[in-house]
Scaffold this active site. Structure first.
Site, PDB file in Angstrom:
ATOM      1  N   GLU A 134       0.810  -1.217   0.000  1.00  0.00           N
ATOM      2  CA  GLU A 134       0.000   0.000   0.000  1.00  0.00           C
ATOM      3  C   GLU A 134       0.840   1.263   0.000  1.00  0.00           C
ATOM      4  OE1 GLU A 134      -3.843  -1.836   2.308  1.00  0.00           O
ATOM      5  OE2 GLU A 134      -2.430  -0.715   3.522  1.00  0.00           O
ATOM      6  N   CYS A 154       3.353   8.405   1.448  1.00  0.00           N
ATOM      7  CA  CYS A 154       3.940   7.419   2.341  1.00  0.00           C
ATOM      8  C   CYS A 154       4.037   6.126   1.544  1.00  0.00           C
ATOM      9  CB  CYS A 154       3.021   7.264   3.562  1.00  0.00           C
ATOM     10  SG  CYS A 154       3.522   5.991   4.718  1.00  0.00           S
ATOM     11  N   CYS A 200       6.571  -7.159   6.261  1.00  0.00           N
ATOM     12  CA  CYS A 200       7.741  -6.705   7.006  1.00  0.00           C
ATOM     13  C   CYS A 200       8.221  -7.833   7.905  1.00  0.00           C
ATOM     14  CB  CYS A 200       7.385  -5.481   7.858  1.00  0.00           C
ATOM     15  SG  CYS A 200       8.810  -4.723   8.691  1.00  0.00           S
ATOM     16  N   CYS A 260       7.326  -6.023  14.924  1.00  0.00           N
ATOM     17  CA  CYS A 260       6.913  -5.150  16.038  1.00  0.00           C
ATOM     18  C   CYS A 260       5.451  -5.469  16.383  1.00  0.00           C
ATOM     19  CB  CYS A 260       7.074  -3.679  15.666  1.00  0.00           C
ATOM     20  SG  CYS A 260       8.756  -3.260  15.149  1.00  0.00           S
ATOM     21  N   CYS A 276       2.320  -3.155  15.372  1.00  0.00           N
ATOM     22  CA  CYS A 276       2.206  -2.721  13.980  1.00  0.00           C
ATOM     23  C   CYS A 276       1.496  -3.787  13.154  1.00  0.00           C
ATOM     24  CB  CYS A 276       3.604  -2.468  13.418  1.00  0.00           C
ATOM     25  SG  CYS A 276       3.627  -2.090  11.657  1.00  0.00           S
ATOM     26  N   CYS A 326      -0.413   5.464  10.486  1.00  0.00           N
ATOM     27  CA  CYS A 326       0.855   4.808  10.824  1.00  0.00           C
ATOM     28  C   CYS A 326       0.606   3.417  11.386  1.00  0.00           C
ATOM     29  CB  CYS A 326       1.624   5.593  11.878  1.00  0.00           C
ATOM     30  SG  CYS A 326       1.843   7.313  11.498  1.00  0.00           S
TER      31      CYS A 326
HETATM   32  N1  SAH Z   1       9.912  -0.147   9.369  1.00  0.00           N
HETATM   33  C1  SAH Z   1      10.057   1.272   9.423  1.00  0.00           C
HETATM   34  C2  SAH Z   1       9.036   2.047   8.609  1.00  0.00           C
HETATM   35  C3  SAH Z   1       7.580   1.650   8.648  1.00  0.00           C
HETATM   36  S1  SAH Z   1       6.555   2.078   9.976  1.00  0.00           S
HETATM   37  C4  SAH Z   1      10.041   1.737  10.861  1.00  0.00           C
HETATM   38  O1  SAH Z   1       9.676   0.953  11.735  1.00  0.00           O
HETATM   39  O2  SAH Z   1      10.423   2.870  11.127  1.00  0.00           O
HETATM   40  C5  SAH Z   1       6.464   3.814  10.145  1.00  0.00           C
HETATM   41  C6  SAH Z   1       6.245   4.246  11.591  1.00  0.00           C
HETATM   42  O3  SAH Z   1       4.940   3.875  12.082  1.00  0.00           O
HETATM   43  C7  SAH Z   1       7.234   3.607  12.554  1.00  0.00           C
HETATM   44  O4  SAH Z   1       7.718   4.564  13.446  1.00  0.00           O
HETATM   45  C8  SAH Z   1       6.371   2.596  13.264  1.00  0.00           C
HETATM   46  O5  SAH Z   1       6.904   2.203  14.492  1.00  0.00           O
HETATM   47  C9  SAH Z   1       5.074   3.336  13.402  1.00  0.00           C
HETATM   48  N2  SAH Z   1       3.946   2.481  13.747  1.00  0.00           N
HETATM   49  C10 SAH Z   1       3.799   1.178  13.491  1.00  0.00           C
HETATM   50  N3  SAH Z   1       2.622   0.726  13.983  1.00  0.00           N
HETATM   51  C11 SAH Z   1       2.024   1.769  14.567  1.00  0.00           C
HETATM   52  C12 SAH Z   1       0.783   1.928  15.239  1.00  0.00           C
HETATM   53  N4  SAH Z   1      -0.053   0.925  15.363  1.00  0.00           N
HETATM   54  N5  SAH Z   1       0.489   3.150  15.714  1.00  0.00           N
HETATM   55  C13 SAH Z   1       1.334   4.194  15.548  1.00  0.00           C
HETATM   56  N6  SAH Z   1       2.513   4.097  14.919  1.00  0.00           N
HETATM   57  C14 SAH Z   1       2.861   2.896  14.428  1.00  0.00           C
END
Ligand code: SAH
Length: 363
Positions: free
Chosen positions: A106, A119, A126, A130, A133, A356
Site C-alpha cells: 500500500e 507514504c 515486514c 513489532c 504494527c 501509521c
Molecule cells: N519499518 C520502518 C518504517 C515503517 S513504519 C520503521 O519501523 O520505522 C512507520 C512508523 O509507524 C514507525 O515509526 C512505526 O513504528 C510506526 N507504527 C507502526 N505501527 C504503529 C501503530 N499501530 N500506531 C502508531 N505508529 C505505528
C-alpha cells in the site's frame, strides 16, 4: 508465539526489469541492447521522470515502430491499483497495489496546505515483527524492486498533477516494510527520487524521510552515502527491557548503539534525526520514561533530534490503545523540559486503516 526476525528476504519472485531500475549507464546499455541510438535513453528517462509517463504508446517522440518493443523490454506494468479509498474529505487517499506476482502493498497520499506527502512501501509485508504494527503481524512477503518503489512515487506525482493541480513535495518511507532491510534498492530509489529530471523526480533530499527500526550498521552506511535525506528512528521507548519486546530488533542492536548510529548520521549529514515514538497507554507512556527519553536524547544528540509522538493507532486484535490526552501532554512537557524538541504527529487516515502502522494489505 515468537516470530523470527527476517533480515534477508527470499530472492525469488522479483519482477521483470523496468527502466526505473536502471541508472544512467544502465539505461544507455539497455537501449543499445535493443538496437536503439543512445539518445533514446535520455528521452525515455525524460518521459518517465519529467512527464511521469510510463506507457511508451503515449511517448510521441518515440517512433511508433519501436514502441511495442520498448514497452515489453523496459516498461512492463509492474503495479496496478487494486483498490483506492479516501478520507479526510479526499485529502488522504490510500492505494492498494498489486504486483505482477499477485503480491500486494500500500501507499498513502496526504495533502496538506503547505505540502503533499506520499507514504510509500519498501517491502511487501515486514520481517521486523513489532507487535503493535499491523504490517509486522503478517511477516515479510518479499522486497520491492527499485522500480516498484518508484512507481508508487510516480503514481502519487501524477495524481497530484492531474487530479489536484499540485505538486508532490515529500516522500516518507513509512509504509510497509523496513527500508534498510532492502538497502540497495531503497538507496537506488532515493537517488532517483532526488536527482533532477531527466535523471530523477527532482524532489529535494531533505523532503525525503527514511524511517527505520534501527538497523545500526545500515544507518551508518546510509550516512556515508551522503544522500542528505532525513532519518527517522522508530525508538518507541528509551530502555532496552521494553524495547526488546516493542521493537524486537533491539535484541540485536541496543538503544545506546542505535542512538550512537543516529548521532553518526546527524553528524555526517548535518540533518536533524526524527525519533518516532508511538505512545501506548500504560506501556511506554510513564512520566519516568519521558524523563529518561529526554535525558538520553539530549546526551546523545542534543539539538540534532526532534521527537515525533504518534498516538498509537490500534490494530485489529491488539489490546493496546493510545494514551489519554493529559498523559500525552505531560509526556511532551517532560521531554521538552530536558531540552529536546518534541511534538505530536497528526494521524491522518485512521478510518481507512491508512494511519501509521495500520497498513496490512489484503489480496
Ligand atoms: N519499518 C520502518 C518504517 C515503517 S513504519 C520503521 O519501523 O520505522 C512507520 C512508523 O509507524 C514507525 O515509526 C512505526 O513504528 C510506526 N507504527 C507502526 N505501527 C504503529 C501503530 N499501530 N500506531 C502508531 N505508529 C505505528
Amino acid at each position: 508465539m515468537k516470530q523470527e526476525l527476517v533480515f534477508e528476504a527470499p530472492r525469488r519472485g522479483m519482477p521483470p526489469r523496468h527502466l526505473a531500475d536502471l541508472d544512467e549507464a544502465g539505461r544507455v546499455a539497455a537501449v543499445t541492447e535493443l538496437g536503439l541510438p543512445k539518445f533514446r535513453a535520455k528521452q525515455l528517462a525524460n518521459q518517465y521522470y519529467g512527464r511521469l509517463i510510463a506507457d511508451p504508446q503515449q511517448m510521441t517522440d518515440l517512433p511508433a515502430a519501436v514502441r511495442d518493443q520498448v514497452s515489453s523490454e523496459l516498461f512492463p506494468t509492474l503495479i496496478t491499483a487494486a483498490r483506492e479509498i479516501q478520507c479526510d474529505a479526499g485529502e488522504t487517499r490510500k492505494t492498494l497495489w498489486r504486483a505482477q506476482d499477485g503480491t500486494t502493498f500500500e501507499s498513502v497520499l496526504m495533502r496538506y496546505p503547505q505540502r503533499n506527502t506520499v507514504c510509500i512501501s519498501s517491502q511487501a509485508g515486514c520481517g521486523m515483527a513489532c507487535p503493535f504494527c499491523a504490517t509486522g503481524q503478517g511477516g515479510l512477503k518479499r522486497n520491492l524492486s527499485t522500480a516498484e518503489i518508484l512507481e508508487q512515487v510516480r503514481a502519487a506525482s501524477f495524481a497530484m498533477r492531474e487530479d489536484h493541480d499540485g505538486r508532490l513535495s515529500n516522500i516518507v518511507f513509512m509504509g510497509m516494510g523496513e527500508p534498510l532491510a532492502n538497502y540497495s534498492r531503497v538507496v537506488a530509489a532515493v537517488r532517483r527520487i532526488t536527482a533532477p529530471p531527466p535523471e530523477g523526480f527532482g524532489i529535494s533530499a531533505r523532503s525525503v524521510t527514511v524511517s527505520t527500526v534501527g538497523l545500526a550498521p545500515a544507518i551508518r552506511k546510509l550516512a556515508d552515502e551522503k544522500l542528505g535525506v532525513t532519518l527517522a528512528l522508530s525508538l518507541h521507548t528509551p530502555d532496552d527491557d521494553l524495547r526488546d519486546t516493542l521493537v524486537p530488533v533491539n535484541n540485536r542492536w541496543k538503544v545506546d548503539e542505535v542512538l550512537d548510529a543516529a548521532r553518526y548520521y546527524a553528524d555526517a549529514t548535518g540533518r536533524r534525526v526524527s525519533v518516532e515514538y508511538a505512545l501506548i497507554r500504560d506501556v511506554n507512556d510513564q512520566p519516568w520514561r519521558a524523563d529518561l527519553l529526554g535525558k538520553k536524547l539530549h546526551a546523545k544528540l542534543g539539538p540534532l533530534v526532534h521527537v515525533n509522538l504518534i498516538p498509537l493507532n490500534p490494530t485489529p486484535g491488539s489490546q493496546w490503545d493510545a494514551s489519554p490526552k493529559p498523559v500525552e501532554r505531560e509526556f511532551v512537557k517532560r521531554v521538552q523540559a530536558k531540552g529536546v524538541s518534541c511534538t505530536v504527529r497528526d494521524t491522518r487516515g485512521r478510518e481507512i486503516a491508512a494511519a501509521c502502522g495500520q497498513l496490512a494489505a489484503e489480496g
